[in-house]
Scaffold this active site. Structure first.
Site, mmCIF file in Angstrom:
data_model
loop_
_atom_site.group_PDB
_atom_site.id
_atom_site.type_symbol
_atom_site.label_atom_id
_atom_site.label_comp_id
_atom_site.label_asym_id
_atom_site.label_seq_id
_atom_site.Cartn_x
_atom_site.Cartn_y
_atom_site.Cartn_z
ATOM 1 N N ASP A 17 0.877 -1.178 0.000
ATOM 2 C CA ASP A 17 0.000 0.000 0.000
ATOM 3 C C ASP A 17 0.911 1.224 0.000
ATOM 4 O O ASP A 17 2.113 1.120 0.302
ATOM 5 C CB ASP A 17 -0.874 -0.039 1.256
ATOM 6 C CG ASP A 17 -1.611 1.258 1.498
ATOM 7 O OD1 ASP A 17 -2.349 1.685 0.591
ATOM 8 O OD2 ASP A 17 -1.440 1.841 2.581
ATOM 9 N N ASP A 19 -0.323 5.047 0.989
ATOM 10 C CA ASP A 19 -0.672 5.963 2.075
ATOM 11 C C ASP A 19 -0.586 5.287 3.434
ATOM 12 O O ASP A 19 -1.266 4.293 3.692
ATOM 13 C CB ASP A 19 -2.100 6.488 1.895
ATOM 14 C CG ASP A 19 -2.181 7.581 0.857
ATOM 15 O OD1 ASP A 19 -1.140 7.932 0.298
ATOM 16 O OD2 ASP A 19 -3.284 8.079 0.614
#
Length: 226
Positions: A17, A19
């Site tokens: 991922d 963020d």
């Protein structure tokens, strides 16, 4: 699901991922949400930050409109949220603790991808400014056919692009929304943060407080061929 499923295993690809996992941008999303609420004269409902974490910005705009009783402002809220976030993150891109070292180590031995709910331009700009974009062979974000997390699409597509079955790929995530996406796609999951109580703890096979965790780095060095 136990830590043994990660620490005794060597993934063929790793999907990160962005963020809150690679980039310290969750604080920017939180600030962008607060600014957007103020721009429209709205008050953030209690606990909104927790419900919004990891949610695609269009869905976050819809959630903001729904929870403030302003259904006619969905598009305006989503647009203002993304514009504000983009400005904030471009002014202050910062990597999460341990992220750069782990990515650079892993990239020498495994195909890496990013699976994010953010727009591609935002993800690539952040990673480029952090000096990490070249470590990733693929960046997967929602589009017309690929649904945002918690749907499994971004992780499923990332594993496929890396040339491995989902069960041979590892996801690295900080949000429960993202962990659900990765698990539904069939990946094993490392969760970043404090291990939650109750059923949410089962979303990850292994929990670490940061990517600088010594046990995680030891695993990476021994299992990824470093």
């Amino acid at each position: 699901m136990t830590a043994h499923r990660i620490l005794s295993w060597s993934p063929l690809a790793i999907v990160f991922d962005c963020d809150g996992t690679l980039m310290d941008t969750e604080r920017h999303w939180q600030e962008a949400r607060n600014i957007t609420f103020r721009l429209f004269g709205l008050t953030p409902p209690a606990g909104f930050a927790d419900r919004a974490k990891g949610v695609h910005y269009t869905e976050c705009g819809a959630l903001m409109a729904q929870e403030t009783g302003k259904p006619d402002l969905v598009d305006e809220l989503a647009g203002a949220l993304l514009s504000t976030f983009t400005t904030l993150v471009e002014e202050d891109p910062v990597t999460m603790p341990g992220a750069a070292a782990l990515v650079r180590l892993a990239a020498r031995h495994r195909p890496l991808a990013v699976a994010s709910n953010c727009p591609r331009a935002t993800v690539e700009s952040c990673l480029d400014r952090a000096g990490l974009l070249s470590c990733f062979e693929h960046v997967v974000v929602p589009d017309g056919e690929v649904r945002p997390k918690p749907a499994p699409d971004v992780y499923r597509a990332a594993a496929r692009l890396c040339g491995v079955p989902p069960e041979d790929a590892l996801a690295v995530e900080d949000s429960l929304t993202g962990m659900e996406s990765a698990r539904r796609a069939g990946l094993r999951v490392i969760g970043i943060g404090v291990r939650p109580a109750g059923p949410d703890a089962e979303q990850a096979d292994l929990w670490v407080t940061t990517l600088a965790d010594p046990d995680l780095l030891s695993w990476a060095r021994s299992r990824l061929g470093a």
